[in-house]
Write an enzyme that holds these catalytic residues in place. Sequence first.
Site, PDB file in Angstrom:
ATOM      1  N   ILE A   1      35.016  52.968  16.905  1.00 27.85           N
ATOM      2  CA  ILE A   1      35.332  52.917  15.468  1.00 27.85           C
ATOM      3  C   ILE A   1      34.767  51.610  14.902  1.00 27.85           C
ATOM      4  CG2 ILE A   1      37.155  52.932  13.728  1.00 27.85           C
ATOM      5  CD1 ILE A   1      39.041  54.150  15.790  1.00 27.85           C
TER       6      ILE A   1
ATOM      7  N   GLU B   1      44.157  52.247  34.631  1.00 24.48           N
ATOM      8  CA  GLU B   1      43.746  51.389  35.744  1.00 24.48           C
ATOM      9  C   GLU B   1      44.799  51.442  36.856  1.00 24.48           C
ATOM     10  OE1 GLU B   1      41.064  49.202  35.655  1.00 24.48           O
ATOM     11  OE2 GLU B   1      40.456  49.769  33.629  1.00 24.48           O
TER      12      GLU B   1
ATOM     13  N   VAL C   1      37.121  45.888  19.432  1.00 24.70           N
ATOM     14  CA  VAL C   1      38.327  46.550  18.916  1.00 24.70           C
ATOM     15  C   VAL C   1      38.013  48.015  18.676  1.00 24.70           C
ATOM     16  CG1 VAL C   1      40.049  46.645  17.071  1.00 24.70           C
ATOM     17  CG2 VAL C   1      39.090  44.433  17.759  1.00 24.70           C
TER      18      VAL C   1
ATOM     19  N   LYS D   1      43.484  43.055  20.561  1.00 24.75           N
ATOM     20  CA  LYS D   1      42.764  43.708  19.459  1.00 24.75           C
ATOM     21  C   LYS D   1      43.428  43.385  18.119  1.00 24.75           C
ATOM     22  CE  LYS D   1      41.327  47.394  22.563  1.00 24.75           C
ATOM     23  NZ  LYS D   1      41.722  48.695  23.122  1.00 24.75           N
TER      24      LYS D   1
ATOM     25  N   LYS E   1      37.259  41.823  24.154  1.00 22.61           N
ATOM     26  CA  LYS E   1      38.388  41.565  23.238  1.00 22.61           C
ATOM     27  C   LYS E   1      39.239  40.394  23.698  1.00 22.61           C
ATOM     28  CE  LYS E   1      39.030  45.248  25.262  1.00 22.61           C
ATOM     29  NZ  LYS E   1      39.274  46.563  25.858  1.00 22.61           N
TER      30      LYS E   1
ATOM     31  N   GLU F   1      31.444  44.083  17.713  1.00 18.16           N
ATOM     32  CA  GLU F   1      32.027  45.317  17.179  1.00 18.16           C
ATOM     33  C   GLU F   1      32.837  46.083  18.225  1.00 18.16           C
ATOM     34  OE1 GLU F   1      31.736  46.838  13.762  1.00 18.16           O
ATOM     35  OE2 GLU F   1      33.455  47.598  14.860  1.00 18.16           O
TER      36      GLU F   1
END
Length: 434
Positions: free
Chosen positions: A137, A191, A133, A206, A106, A130
């Site tokens: 989904i 993280e 983001v 995103k 992204k 795909e």
Amino acid sequence: MQQVNVGIVGLGNVGMGTLTILAENAAEISAKLGFQLQVTAVCSRSVAEKTLPPGLETVLRTADWHDVVNDPNIHIVAELVGGTSIAKEMIDAAIAAGKSVVTANKELMALQGPGIWDRAIASGINLAMEASVAGGIPIHAVLREGISGDRVVALQGILNGTSNYILTEIEKHGTDFAVVLAEAQRLGYAEADPSADIDGYDARSKLAILAALAFGLQVVPSDIHTEGIRRIGPIDFQYAHRLGHTIRLVCAARRTQDGVFLSVRPALIAQSTILASVQGAYNAIWVRGQYGQDTFYYGRGAGPNPTGVAVVSDLMRVAREIRSGSPQRVSPFAHERLATNRPLPIELQKSAYYLRFRVQDRPGIIAALASILAEKHVSLDAVLQLPTEDKHNLPFVITIEPCEEKAVAEAVAKMATLDFMVEPPLALPMERPL
Ligand SMILES: NC(=O)c1ccc[n+]([C@@H]2O[C@H](COP(=O)([O-])OP(=O)(O)OC[C@H]3O[C@@H](n4cnc5c(N)ncnc54)[C@H](OP(=O)(O)O)[C@@H]3O)[C@@H](O)[C@H]2O)c1
């Protein structure tokens, strides 16, 4: 061409998820394609220590991504490394070598995707992203093809699972932000350096990609108004609930006659909206089209398998196009060309607001705050105060009626200088439903 060959670079969360699905689900994938999608090379720095899924024992293993990109038998390179340096070098090299690219990146696609796509087109290869983001989904497919006949007028998304997990834990258990963050780090949901997630930068990348897909806009991510969730505490959920709302890190985009408003920030959203029910690490995107009206997409925004499904599905689409030899590719940004507009300054947007204060209690506080609001022509809607013992750190909330955000920002800046403030006021927009 009997089969399409794939080289996977990056064997971390997404790379291993992708490999596992390709191996375990190979029969189903071949049945759908009518030909074989074959992994022939894998690469990561520590490739020697990786255990590959069964069936991949004979593939080329290398720690040098050049071996994958320069392999003449490979048709598609999956870049699953991340970041903007090596990944960019690798994708450029793959395109120059005439290989199609599938990526989950992204950050890179938000910053440099359109230029990369131009080079891909010039080389006659394909680029698919795909997984960049909302992980599992298929929102790219939706905006690129599913509802591309519509004109998107607005969208709202919850696009960062870590921050949604943290907010919903605070909401459920009344635990402080720092405690929930530490627990999320312990469980591996956040993280060690959590900034990209909790300060909104991951969601911002995103949203920049969605702005391209939905509105045909090439936006510099740093031009998107972005705020994180560090200041949200249990008290904010108590007040939000009183107001019939909850709090989420909302990615919002709204098209107006003058341009598009884009923002990533914690906001109050009405509990009656479907977005408010998105819990834990889930993601969702609510899209309003001018003709088709509302559609809503929900699922896992991250994780090896959900993200792996997105990568594998991209590999299948690109492999089909390679086999068919079609030169007419749909842009991964859903538009033939993107316009390079800046988003409208968020200060011009009109919003209702939730202002939460912590003050040293004394007479005249509400009057002082009301007079600043009046000076900025901002109308106070309600004052809420839950019972509390601590008069030296007294929380209460003022809601204000929709007005230009510039006026709210100025009022809040002035309020922050008042000597009874324990901390600067917290100002959260109350996002109106699409
Ligand atoms: N994690 C998710 O759920 C998720 C969801 C959506 C999108 N994404 C995106 O997917 C991408 C990968 O994320 P991830 O979570 O899988 O990352 P990750 O677990 O950190 O894995 C990165 C992989 O890249 C390898 N690598 C790093 N530098 C390399 C180099 N110079 N040459 C070869 N290999 C190199 C690493 O090798 P070693 O293992 O040897 O160190 C590791 O295998 C990122 O762009 C991320 O934003 C992730």
